[in-house]
Design a protein around this motif. Structure first.
Motif, PDB file in Angstrom:
ATOM      1  N   ILE A 190       4.988   8.266  12.414  1.00  0.00           N
ATOM      2  CA  ILE A 190       6.211   9.011  12.087  1.00  0.00           C
ATOM      3  C   ILE A 190       5.832  10.456  11.744  1.00  0.00           C
ATOM      4  CG2 ILE A 190       6.105   8.120   9.717  1.00  0.00           C
ATOM      5  CD1 ILE A 190       9.161   8.223   9.674  1.00  0.00           C
ATOM      6  N   ARG A 191       6.626  11.403  12.268  1.00  0.00           N
ATOM      7  CA  ARG A 191       6.294  12.824  12.140  1.00  0.00           C
ATOM      8  C   ARG A 191       6.998  13.428  10.929  1.00  0.00           C
ATOM      9  NH1 ARG A 191       7.986  17.909  13.809  1.00  0.00           N
ATOM     10  NH2 ARG A 191       6.438  19.230  14.840  1.00  0.00           N
ATOM     11  N   ASP A 192       6.269  14.211  10.145  1.00  0.00           N
ATOM     12  CA  ASP A 192       6.924  14.876   9.013  1.00  0.00           C
ATOM     13  C   ASP A 192       7.317  16.304   9.383  1.00  0.00           C
ATOM     14  OD1 ASP A 192       4.770  16.607   8.745  1.00  0.00           O
ATOM     15  OD2 ASP A 192       3.895  15.553   7.019  1.00  0.00           O
ATOM     16  N   SER A 193       7.895  17.021   8.435  1.00  0.00           N
ATOM     17  CA  SER A 193       8.450  18.340   8.740  1.00  0.00           C
ATOM     18  C   SER A 193       7.389  19.380   9.063  1.00  0.00           C
ATOM     19  CB  SER A 193       9.307  18.817   7.565  1.00  0.00           C
ATOM     20  OG  SER A 193       8.514  18.837   6.392  1.00  0.00           O
ATOM     21  N   PHE A 194       6.138  19.103   8.686  1.00  0.00           N
ATOM     22  CA  PHE A 194       5.064  20.063   8.991  1.00  0.00           C
ATOM     23  C   PHE A 194       4.462  19.819  10.381  1.00  0.00           C
ATOM     24  CE2 PHE A 194       5.044  19.438   4.374  1.00  0.00           C
ATOM     25  CZ  PHE A 194       5.272  20.737   3.962  1.00  0.00           C
ATOM     26  N   GLY A 195       4.792  18.661  10.951  1.00  0.00           N
ATOM     27  CA  GLY A 195       4.233  18.333  12.258  1.00  0.00           C
ATOM     28  C   GLY A 195       3.095  17.331  12.190  1.00  0.00           C
ATOM     29  N   ILE A 196       2.880  16.760  11.011  1.00  0.00           N
ATOM     30  CA  ILE A 196       1.825  15.754  10.864  1.00  0.00           C
ATOM     31  C   ILE A 196       2.392  14.376  11.196  1.00  0.00           C
ATOM     32  CG2 ILE A 196       0.176  14.678   9.264  1.00  0.00           C
ATOM     33  CD1 ILE A 196       0.508  17.264   7.507  1.00  0.00           C
ATOM     34  N   TRP A 197       1.647  13.627  12.023  1.00  0.00           N
ATOM     35  CA  TRP A 197       2.054  12.249  12.328  1.00  0.00           C
ATOM     36  C   TRP A 197       1.366  11.306  11.348  1.00  0.00           C
ATOM     37  CZ3 TRP A 197       5.592  10.725  16.058  1.00  0.00           C
ATOM     38  CH2 TRP A 197       6.079  11.746  16.884  1.00  0.00           C
ATOM     39  N   HIS A 198       2.167  10.517  10.661  1.00  0.00           N
ATOM     40  CA  HIS A 198       1.618   9.598   9.659  1.00  0.00           C
ATOM     41  C   HIS A 198       1.594   8.163  10.175  1.00  0.00           C
ATOM     42  CE1 HIS A 198       1.717  12.578   6.366  1.00  0.00           C
ATOM     43  NE2 HIS A 198       2.746  13.053   7.033  1.00  0.00           N
ATOM     44  N   VAL A 199       0.516   7.461   9.819  1.00  0.00           N
ATOM     45  CA  VAL A 199       0.419   6.025  10.086  1.00  0.00           C
ATOM     46  C   VAL A 199      -0.016   5.369   8.783  1.00  0.00           C
ATOM     47  CG1 VAL A 199      -0.943   4.242  11.249  1.00  0.00           C
ATOM     48  CG2 VAL A 199      -0.068   6.180  12.560  1.00  0.00           C
ATOM     49  N   CYS A 200       0.623   4.264   8.432  1.00  0.00           N
ATOM     50  CA  CYS A 200       0.303   3.605   7.159  1.00  0.00           C
ATOM     51  C   CYS A 200      -0.965   2.766   7.290  1.00  0.00           C
ATOM     52  CB  CYS A 200       1.480   2.739   6.693  1.00  0.00           C
ATOM     53  SG  CYS A 200       1.179   2.002   5.076  1.00  0.00           S
ATOM     54  N   TYR A 201      -2.089   3.423   7.084  1.00  0.00           N
ATOM     55  CA  TYR A 201      -3.380   2.735   7.127  1.00  0.00           C
ATOM     56  C   TYR A 201      -3.857   2.596   5.682  1.00  0.00           C
ATOM     57  CZ  TYR A 201      -8.284   1.832   8.299  1.00  0.00           C
ATOM     58  OH  TYR A 201      -9.527   1.275   8.425  1.00  0.00           O
ATOM     59  N   SER A 202      -3.804   1.373   5.170  1.00  0.00           N
ATOM     60  CA  SER A 202      -4.108   1.184   3.749  1.00  0.00           C
ATOM     61  C   SER A 202      -5.407   0.434   3.529  1.00  0.00           C
ATOM     62  CB  SER A 202      -2.974   0.422   3.060  1.00  0.00           C
ATOM     63  OG  SER A 202      -3.325   0.178   1.707  1.00  0.00           O
ATOM     64  N   MET A 203      -6.176   0.916   2.564  1.00  0.00           N
ATOM     65  CA  MET A 203      -7.420   0.249   2.187  1.00  0.00           C
ATOM     66  C   MET A 203      -7.232  -0.588   0.912  1.00  0.00           C
ATOM     67  SD  MET A 203     -10.331   3.025   3.127  1.00  0.00           S
ATOM     68  CE  MET A 203      -9.622   4.593   2.717  1.00  0.00           C
ATOM     69  N   HIS A 204      -5.973  -0.668   0.456  1.00  0.00           N
ATOM     70  CA  HIS A 204      -5.656  -1.494  -0.720  1.00  0.00           C
ATOM     71  C   HIS A 204      -4.551  -2.484  -0.354  1.00  0.00           C
ATOM     72  CE1 HIS A 204      -7.923   1.122  -3.494  1.00  0.00           C
ATOM     73  NE2 HIS A 204      -7.436   2.119  -2.788  1.00  0.00           N
ATOM     74  N   SER A 205      -4.527  -3.606  -1.038  1.00  0.00           N
ATOM     75  CA  SER A 205      -3.517  -4.621  -0.775  1.00  0.00           C
ATOM     76  C   SER A 205      -2.155  -4.183  -1.304  1.00  0.00           C
ATOM     77  CB  SER A 205      -3.892  -5.935  -1.474  1.00  0.00           C
ATOM     78  OG  SER A 205      -5.223  -6.283  -1.191  1.00  0.00           O
ATOM     79  N   SER A 206      -1.113  -4.556  -0.571  1.00  0.00           N
ATOM     80  CA  SER A 206       0.247  -4.343  -1.063  1.00  0.00           C
ATOM     81  C   SER A 206       0.620  -5.492  -1.999  1.00  0.00           C
ATOM     82  CB  SER A 206       1.221  -4.312   0.119  1.00  0.00           C
ATOM     83  OG  SER A 206       1.187  -5.572   0.765  1.00  0.00           O
ATOM     84  N   PRO A 237      -3.881   8.972   9.176  1.00  0.00           N
ATOM     85  CA  PRO A 237      -3.735   7.552   8.859  1.00  0.00           C
ATOM     86  C   PRO A 237      -4.064   7.311   7.386  1.00  0.00           C
ATOM     87  CG  PRO A 237      -5.458   7.978  10.537  1.00  0.00           C
ATOM     88  CD  PRO A 237      -5.195   9.242   9.786  1.00  0.00           C
ATOM     89  N   SER A 238      -3.025   7.170   6.572  1.00  0.00           N
ATOM     90  CA  SER A 238      -3.209   6.984   5.135  1.00  0.00           C
ATOM     91  C   SER A 238      -1.947   6.358   4.562  1.00  0.00           C
ATOM     92  CB  SER A 238      -3.467   8.335   4.467  1.00  0.00           C
ATOM     93  OG  SER A 238      -3.246   8.256   3.079  1.00  0.00           O
ATOM     94  N   ALA A 239      -2.107   5.586   3.495  1.00  0.00           N
ATOM     95  CA  ALA A 239      -0.934   4.952   2.889  1.00  0.00           C
ATOM     96  C   ALA A 239      -0.244   5.876   1.900  1.00  0.00           C
ATOM     97  CB  ALA A 239      -1.343   3.670   2.171  1.00  0.00           C
TER      98      ALA A 239
END
Length: 508
Positions: free
Chosen positions: A296-312, A270-272
Motif C-alpha cells: 500500500i502506497r503512502d502520501s510520500f510515495g513509499i510502498w508499505h508491506v506488513c513484514y513483522s518480526m514479532h507475533s501479533s 517492508p515493516s510492521a
DNA sequence: GCGATCAGCT
DNA sequence: CACAGCTGATCGC
C-alpha cells in the motif's frame, strides 16, 4: 525488550548490566543491539549464543573476546553445570532474525521457555519437545512453569500476513511496476534478509549495497547473505537506509527522477511499524483488512508491506492455548500485553501452593515469618499479597501480567517514588475510567493505605511537580529505562485491591 | 579525549 | 504512541 531474570534464577537472558553480570550463566537470543546493549562493559563468561549470533555480535563489538562465547546448536540440549543446580538448556528457532533463538530451560527452578524476540508460527512451536505441546482438547503432558514472552505487538489485533506472504507481496509490488528502473528496498535491518534473497532469486539480480556509506550493515549482510550482494550501482535493486528521515529522502529521489525525465523509482518498506501506528480510525473494516492483502502506497510515495518480526495478538493467543503455560511473564511493558485473553483467564496468582516454584523464583522464603514492623499490624496480609509487595520492594525486575510492574533494578530513582499515595490514588482513578483492567480488578475508590502496606519503604522522597497526570520523576524513570510511560500501574492497583480484600476478610 | 549513558527522534 | 536504531549531549574517568 530484555528484562532482568528474577533473583532465584542462576542465568540472565539478553541483559548486560552490573546486576546480570552477577549471574553465573548468560544467554544471548539474537544480535539486535537492544538485546546486546552493555555487553562490551558488563559481560562475563560464559555467553551462550548461536554461532551466527556470536559472529554478528563480535562484528558490532570488536573489543569483545570470542572466548567469552559458547556455541549452542539449535535443538541440541546441553547440560549446564552449576554449583547450585545443574540444568538443561535447548535452543529453538524464534523466527525473528538470522541466528535468533528461544531458550528452553529445564531445572529445579521449573521449566521455563524464554522466547527472546519471536514471531511464533505453528512450525516454530512444533519443534518444541512434544510433552509441552497440547492438543485441541487436551492439555500438554507437561506444562511449562513460565513463558517469558515477547509481547511487542500484543495489542496488534489485526491478522498479520506471515513473513512468507509478506515477501510475496513485496515481489508482487515489483512485478506491478515494470517501469521502475530502480527499486529501493529499506531492508537494512537484521531480519530482512529473506526478502532480499527472494527478490534476487525471482528477478535474477543481485542487490546493490553501498559498502562505504553503510559498512556495518554490509558486514552483517556479508555474514548472512554474502552471495546476493553486489557492488555494482547499475543493479536495479538498491538497499536503502530506513533512517533517518526516510520520507524526505524518498521525495527527493522521486523529484530527482522526474527532473531527469525518468520514471519514478519504486521504494518499498517492508515493516510492521507503519501498520501498528498508522491511524485507520476513519476506515471501514473492509478497508482495514485490505491493508494487509497487498503493498500500500503512502502520501510520500513509499510502498508499505506488513513484514513483522514479532507475533501479533492472535498468534500469541494461539501459542499460549497450545502450550498452556502456568504463568506468562511479559518481556515487554505490561500495558501493551495485558489484553491477552489467556493471561487474564489462567495466569492469576490465586491458589498458589507453598511448593510452587514461583516462591523460589522470586526468592521469597515462606518459612521465615514476616518481621517488618510496619507491616506487622496488617495481620491479614497473605502470602499472595507479599508476592506483589516483595517482587517490587526487592526490585526483581519482573513484569507479571496484572501484578508487578517492570524493572526497578538499577534506576537512580527509588521504589519510594512509585508508591507515593497521590500517585497511587490517581492511577486507580485512571484505571477506573479506562476500562482496560481485567475483570474483578476495577476499583475507583480512593485510599492512601498504600504507605501502610509498604511500611518503612514509603518514606518521603523529593519529587518534582506533576505534569500531565504523572509525576515527572516517574516519567524520568520510565524514559531512562526506554519504557513508555504507562497509563495505569497495575501493580499499585493490585496492592490496593489485595489490601482491601484482606481487610474485608479480617472483618468477616 | 574517550567510552558509557542518556535524551530525543523517526 | 513506537520497531530497532541513530545522533548528539552530557557525564565521569
Amino acid at each position: 525488550m530484555p528484562i532482568e531474570m528474577p533473583k532465584g534464577l542462576p542465568f540472565s537472558v539478553d541483559t548486560w548490566t552490573p546486576c546480570s553480570n552477577r549471574k553465573r550463566h548468560h544467554f544471548l537470543t539474537h544480535a539486535h543491539k537492544d538485546h546486546s546493549q552493555g555487553i562490551s562493559t558488563h559481560s562475563s563468561f560464559p555467553i551462550y549464543a548461536t554461532r551466527l549470533t556470536k559472529s554478528l555480535t563480535l562484528n558490532y563489538y570488536p573489543q569483545l573476546n570470542e572466548s567469552l562465547f559458547v556455541d549452542i546448536e539449535i535443538g541440541q540440549p546441553i547440560a549446564i553445570n552449576d554449583p547450585v543446580e545443574t540444568f538443561t538448556v535447548t535452543a529453538f528457532d524464534a523466527n525473528h532474525c538470522p541466528g535468533a533463538v528461544m531458550f528452553l530451560f529445564e531445572g529445579t527452578f521449573g521449566n521455563i521457555l524464554h522466547t527472546g524476540d519471536c514471531r511464533l508460527t505453528p512450525e516454530c512451536l512444533q519443534r518444541l519437545p512434544e510433552k509441552y505441546l497440547g492438543k485441541t482438547s487436551r492439555e500438554p503432558k507437561c506444562r511449562l512453569d513460565y513463558i517469558f514472552l515477547d509481547c511487542t505487538f500484543a495489542t496488534f489485533s489485526s491478522k498479520m500476513p506471515s513473513k512468507h506472504v509478506a515477501i510475496r507481496q513485496v515481489v508482487d509490488c515489483i512485478w506491478k511496476h515494470p517501469d521502475a528502473r530502480v527499486v529501493y528496498l529499506t531492508c537494512d535491518l537484521l531480519g530482512q534478509e529473506d526478502i532480499l534473497e527472494n527478490i534476487c532469486k525471482t528477478f535474477g539480480s543481485k542487490i546493490f549495497i553501498n559498502k562505504e556509506n553503510n559498512p556495518e550493515c554490509f558486514q552483517s549482510l556479508s555474514l548472512t547473505i554474502p552471495n546476493i550482494l553486489s557492488q555494482d550501482p547499475s543493479s536495479r535493486f538498491h538497499l536503502f537506509d530506513g533512517f533517518p528521515r526516510l520520507s524526505e529522502r524518498v521525495e527527493a529521489k522521486i523529484i530527482e527522477a522526474r527532473a531527469n525525465f525518468q520514471p519514478d523509482p519504486l521504494i518499498i518498506r517492508p515493516s510492521a511499524q507503519w501498520y501498528v501506528f498508522e491511524d485507520v480510525s476513519s476506515e471501514s473494516e473492509k478497508q482495514k483488512n485490505s491493508r494487509f492483502k497487498e503493498a500500500i502506497r503512502d502520501s510520500f510515495g513509499i510502498w508499505h508491506v506488513c513484514y513483522s518480526m514479532h507475533s501479533s495478538r492472535d498468534e500469541l493467543e494461539w501459542a499460549l492455548q497450545l502450550l498452556a503455560p502456568k504463568r506468562v511473564v511479559s518481556t515487554t511493558p505490561e500495558f501493551r500485553a495485558i489484553e491477552l485473553g489467556y493471561v487474564r483467564r489462567h495466569c492469576s496468582f490465586d491458589n498458589l501452593a507453598p511448593d510452587d516454584p514461583v516462591w523460589k523464583l522470586l526468592d521469597i522464603d515462606l518459612e521465615t515469618p514476616l518481621v517488618n514492623e510496619d507491616i506487622q499490624e496488617e495481620v491479614t496480609i497473605n502470602k499472595k499479597e507479599m508476592l506483589t509487595v516483595s517482587s517490587l520492594v526487592k526490585g526483581t525486575c519482573l513484569t507479571l501480567f496484572g501484578r508487578a510492574r517492570a524493572g526497578l533494578g538499577n534506576s537512580t530513582l527509588s521504589y519510594e517514588d512509585l508508591v507515593k499515595p497521590e500517585i497511587s490514588t490517581q492511577n486507580v482513578d485512571e484505571v477506573g475510567s479506562d476500562g482496560e483492567v481485567p475483570e474483578g480488578q476495577h476499583d475507583g475508590s480512593k485510599s492512601n493505605g498504600l504507605t501502610k502496606v509498604i511500611g518503612k519503604q514509603a518514606t518521603a522522597c523529593s519529587s518534582t511537580g506533576m505534569s500531565n497526570g504523572v509525576n515527572e520523576n516517574i516519567r524520568k524513570l520510565y524514559r531512562s529505562m526506554h519504557i513508555p510511560v504507562p497509563k495505569p500501574l497495575p501493580s499499585l492497583v493490585e496492592i490496593l485491591n489485595n489490601r482491601k480484600r484482606a481487610k474485608r476478610s479480617f472483618m468477616l
